[in-house]
Design a protein around this motif. Structure first.
Motif, PDB file in Angstrom:
ATOM      1  N   TYR A  99      37.921  49.197  40.896  1.00  0.00           N
ATOM      2  CA  TYR A  99      38.795  50.090  40.117  1.00  0.00           C
ATOM      3  C   TYR A  99      38.178  51.486  40.028  1.00  0.00           C
ATOM      4  O   TYR A  99      36.973  51.655  40.247  1.00  0.00           O
ATOM      5  CB  TYR A  99      39.033  49.521  38.719  1.00  0.00           C
TER       6      TYR A  99
ATOM      7  N   ASN B 243      37.284  53.251  37.657  1.00  0.00           N
ATOM      8  CA  ASN B 243      36.147  53.404  36.734  1.00  0.00           C
ATOM      9  C   ASN B 243      34.900  52.660  37.204  1.00  0.00           C
ATOM     10  O   ASN B 243      33.921  52.545  36.462  1.00  0.00           O
ATOM     11  CB  ASN B 243      36.553  52.935  35.326  1.00  0.00           C
TER      12      ASN B 243
ATOM     13  N   THR C 150      34.661  49.389  37.956  1.00  0.00           N
ATOM     14  CA  THR C 150      34.683  47.937  37.747  1.00  0.00           C
ATOM     15  C   THR C 150      35.059  47.225  39.042  1.00  0.00           C
ATOM     16  O   THR C 150      36.027  47.597  39.701  1.00  0.00           O
ATOM     17  CB  THR C 150      35.726  47.558  36.676  1.00  0.00           C
TER      18      THR C 150
ATOM     19  N   GLY D 191      36.783  44.382  40.720  1.00  0.00           N
ATOM     20  CA  GLY D 191      37.805  43.370  40.422  1.00  0.00           C
ATOM     21  C   GLY D 191      37.714  42.196  41.371  1.00  0.00           C
ATOM     22  O   GLY D 191      37.818  41.042  40.967  1.00  0.00           O
TER      23      GLY D 191
ATOM     24  N   LEU E  51      37.816  32.409  33.906  1.00  0.00           N
ATOM     25  CA  LEU E  51      37.829  32.990  32.570  1.00  0.00           C
ATOM     26  C   LEU E  51      38.558  34.326  32.594  1.00  0.00           C
ATOM     27  O   LEU E  51      38.768  34.915  33.654  1.00  0.00           O
ATOM     28  CB  LEU E  51      36.397  33.199  32.077  1.00  0.00           C
ATOM     29  N   SER E  52      38.907  34.799  31.409  1.00  0.00           N
ATOM     30  CA  SER E  52      39.502  36.112  31.290  1.00  0.00           C
ATOM     31  C   SER E  52      38.548  37.153  31.887  1.00  0.00           C
ATOM     32  O   SER E  52      37.340  37.114  31.646  1.00  0.00           O
ATOM     33  CB  SER E  52      39.753  36.382  29.809  1.00  0.00           C
ATOM     34  N   GLY E  53      39.099  38.034  32.729  1.00  0.00           N
ATOM     35  CA  GLY E  53      38.270  39.058  33.360  1.00  0.00           C
ATOM     36  C   GLY E  53      37.657  38.638  34.684  1.00  0.00           C
ATOM     37  O   GLY E  53      36.929  39.400  35.319  1.00  0.00           O
ATOM     38  N   ALA E  54      37.960  37.409  35.128  1.00  0.00           N
ATOM     39  CA  ALA E  54      37.352  36.903  36.370  1.00  0.00           C
ATOM     40  C   ALA E  54      37.910  37.579  37.623  1.00  0.00           C
ATOM     41  O   ALA E  54      37.226  37.643  38.650  1.00  0.00           O
ATOM     42  CB  ALA E  54      37.566  35.397  36.464  1.00  0.00           C
ATOM     43  N   GLY E  55      39.155  38.067  37.525  1.00  0.00           N
ATOM     44  CA  GLY E  55      39.759  38.721  38.688  1.00  0.00           C
ATOM     45  C   GLY E  55      41.065  38.098  39.157  1.00  0.00           C
ATOM     46  O   GLY E  55      41.587  38.470  40.205  1.00  0.00           O
ATOM     47  N   LYS E  56      41.604  37.172  38.363  1.00  0.00           N
ATOM     48  CA  LYS E  56      42.819  36.453  38.766  1.00  0.00           C
ATOM     49  C   LYS E  56      44.015  37.401  38.935  1.00  0.00           C
ATOM     50  O   LYS E  56      44.721  37.353  39.943  1.00  0.00           O
ATOM     51  CB  LYS E  56      43.166  35.362  37.738  1.00  0.00           C
ATOM     52  N   SER E  57      44.238  38.260  37.958  1.00  0.00           N
ATOM     53  CA  SER E  57      45.371  39.193  38.053  1.00  0.00           C
ATOM     54  C   SER E  57      45.151  40.211  39.159  1.00  0.00           C
ATOM     55  O   SER E  57      46.091  40.587  39.864  1.00  0.00           O
ATOM     56  CB  SER E  57      45.570  39.978  36.750  1.00  0.00           C
ATOM     57  N   THR E  58      43.927  40.643  39.284  1.00  0.00           N
ATOM     58  CA  THR E  58      43.596  41.606  40.342  1.00  0.00           C
ATOM     59  C   THR E  58      43.980  41.029  41.708  1.00  0.00           C
ATOM     60  O   THR E  58      44.517  41.731  42.564  1.00  0.00           O
ATOM     61  CB  THR E  58      42.101  41.952  40.299  1.00  0.00           C
TER      62      THR E  58
ATOM     63  N   ARG F  82      47.881  40.955  42.024  1.00  0.00           N
ATOM     64  CA  ARG F  82      48.413  42.318  42.202  1.00  0.00           C
ATOM     65  C   ARG F  82      48.096  42.877  43.583  1.00  0.00           C
ATOM     66  O   ARG F  82      48.866  43.670  44.125  1.00  0.00           O
ATOM     67  CB  ARG F  82      47.873  43.239  41.099  1.00  0.00           C
TER      68      ARG F  82
HETATM   69  P1  ADP Z   1      41.771  38.017  34.903  1.00  0.00           P
HETATM   70  O1  ADP Z   1      43.166  38.137  35.398  1.00  0.00           O
HETATM   71  O2  ADP Z   1      41.016  36.905  35.547  1.00  0.00           O
HETATM   72  O3  ADP Z   1      41.675  37.974  33.411  1.00  0.00           O
HETATM   73  P2  ADP Z   1      41.536  40.741  35.849  1.00  0.00           P
HETATM   74  O4  ADP Z   1      41.873  40.648  37.265  1.00  0.00           O
HETATM   75  O5  ADP Z   1      42.555  41.249  34.903  1.00  0.00           O
HETATM   76  O6  ADP Z   1      40.963  39.337  35.342  1.00  0.00           O
HETATM   77  O7  ADP Z   1      40.241  41.652  35.681  1.00  0.00           O
HETATM   78  C1  ADP Z   1      39.108  41.592  36.539  1.00  0.00           C
HETATM   79  C2  ADP Z   1      38.136  42.689  36.150  1.00  0.00           C
HETATM   80  O8  ADP Z   1      38.722  43.952  36.448  1.00  0.00           O
HETATM   81  C3  ADP Z   1      37.793  42.724  34.663  1.00  0.00           C
HETATM   82  O9  ADP Z   1      36.474  43.145  34.545  1.00  0.00           O
HETATM   83  C4  ADP Z   1      38.738  43.754  34.116  1.00  0.00           C
HETATM   84  O10 ADP Z   1      38.215  44.353  32.968  1.00  0.00           O
HETATM   85  C5  ADP Z   1      38.823  44.736  35.268  1.00  0.00           C
HETATM   86  N1  ADP Z   1      40.099  45.473  35.317  1.00  0.00           N
HETATM   87  C6  ADP Z   1      41.346  44.959  35.372  1.00  0.00           C
HETATM   88  N2  ADP Z   1      42.259  45.928  35.439  1.00  0.00           N
HETATM   89  C7  ADP Z   1      41.586  47.091  35.425  1.00  0.00           C
HETATM   90  C8  ADP Z   1      41.950  48.463  35.482  1.00  0.00           C
HETATM   91  N3  ADP Z   1      43.241  48.830  35.583  1.00  0.00           N
HETATM   92  N4  ADP Z   1      40.974  49.401  35.448  1.00  0.00           N
HETATM   93  C9  ADP Z   1      39.695  49.033  35.377  1.00  0.00           C
HETATM   94  N5  ADP Z   1      39.261  47.774  35.325  1.00  0.00           N
HETATM   95  C10 ADP Z   1      40.194  46.797  35.354  1.00  0.00           C
END
Ligand code: ADP
Ligand code: ADP
Length: 239
Positions: free
Chosen positions: A13, A15, A17, A19, A38-45, A48
């Motif tokens: 990302y 910033n 981070t 993903g 777990l939350s923050g693992a990268g599932k949504s990333t 998307r």
């Molecule tokens: P999950 O779906 O497993 O909860 P995410 O894919 O949402 O995890 O997030 C993976 C990592 O990327 C986390 O550290 C989260 O904080 C970071 N992250 C997600 N979206 C953004 C974003 N738009 N900008 C910066 N960091 C992000």
């Protein structure tokens, strides 16, 4: 036959981070895959990236053999037409009827189509109605979306995706705001799309119990990396 391929995919990302970290993954046509972590693992990333809702930093993603990494405009629309999304928060238009929600979902992926409700063809309406029948919501066609329970709204969202007739369904925590019984019902509907219509399904879940029950194949993600890929029976609680 591969439906989705990720080749050395990394997503950083803006910033800084990370993903996703060097993901290699092949998902075949007709697979039903559950992604846990777990939350923050990268599932949504991950989801998307597959839908090109965001770009990846490195690597390549292929859908049905075709790279989407640099697809633009019309090509990107064609790819997305074949991918349906389901969200934790349902994303229905709250003040619209159930039928209209399903119809506009269909039209969103066919931008050249007439978008005025009254101009929807009889065929569109019939398709929407059939989709609602499949998830047992046909008795609610004229209800307003916000009159429905959470589980009913999610089933309408599934019907909306179904009417779009995609090859792939991506469900991002589809049950996170639902109680256990309703969650199972939603997962059964996703399973039905997979088994009866041959759609390839990827569902992000953080419930290991649901993953165990429904995932034919389970992918465990931690800190942007795939740490497990196989059958749920073989995995531990701590993915
Ligand atoms: P999950 O779906 O497993 O909860 P995410 O894919 O949402 O995890 O997030 C993976 C990592 O990327 C986390 O550290 C989260 O904080 C970071 N992250 C997600 N979206 C953004 C974003 N738009 N900008 C910066 N960091 C992000
Ligand atoms: P129109 O706007 O064409 O007058 P309606 O809004 O009354 O149509 O219904 C929309 C479409 O939804 C119908 O054309 C039909 O395909 C489907 N539909 C709605 N309710 C039913 C039902 N009870 N049985 C079968 N199909 C239905």
């Amino acid at each position: 036959k591969p439906m989705i391929e990720l080749k050395n995919v990394t997503k950083v990302y803006d910033n800084g981070t990370v993903g996703l970290k060097n993901i290699n993954l092949t998902i075949n046509k007709g697979d039903f895959v559950v992604v846990v972590g777990l939350s923050g693992a990268g599932k949504s990333t991950l989801l998307r990236a597959i839908n090109r809702l965001h770009d990846v930093s490195e690597g390549d993603i292929l859908i049905d053999g075709e790279s989407i990494t640099n697809a633009r405009g019309k090509n990107l629309r064609l790819i997305r037409r074949n991918i349906g999304m389901i969200f934790q928060s349902f994303n229905l238009v709250k003040r619209s009827s159930v039928l209209r929600n399903v119809l506009t979902g269909r039209v969103a992926y066919y931008p050249s189509w007439k978008s005025t409700f009254n101009l929807f063809s009889k065929e569109d309406k019939q398709k929407a109605y059939e989709a609602l029948q499949r998830v047992d919501m046909a008795n609610k066609v004229y209800a307003r979306a916000d009159e429905l329970s959470g589980g009913q709204q999610q089933r309408v969202a599934i019907a909306r995706v179904l009417a779009q007739n995609p090859k792939i369904i991506l469900a991002d925590e589809p049950t996170a705001s639902l109680d256990p019984k309703t969650s199972r019902r939603v997962m059964q509907d996703l399973k039905m799309l997979n088994e009866e219509l041959g759609m390839t399904v990827i569902a992000n879940l953080h419930s290991v119990e649901l993953a165990r029950e429904f995932g034919k194949r389970v992918i465990g993600v931690r800190a942007g990396e795939v740490v497990y890929d196989g059958l749920m029976e073989e995995t531990s609680q701590e993915v």
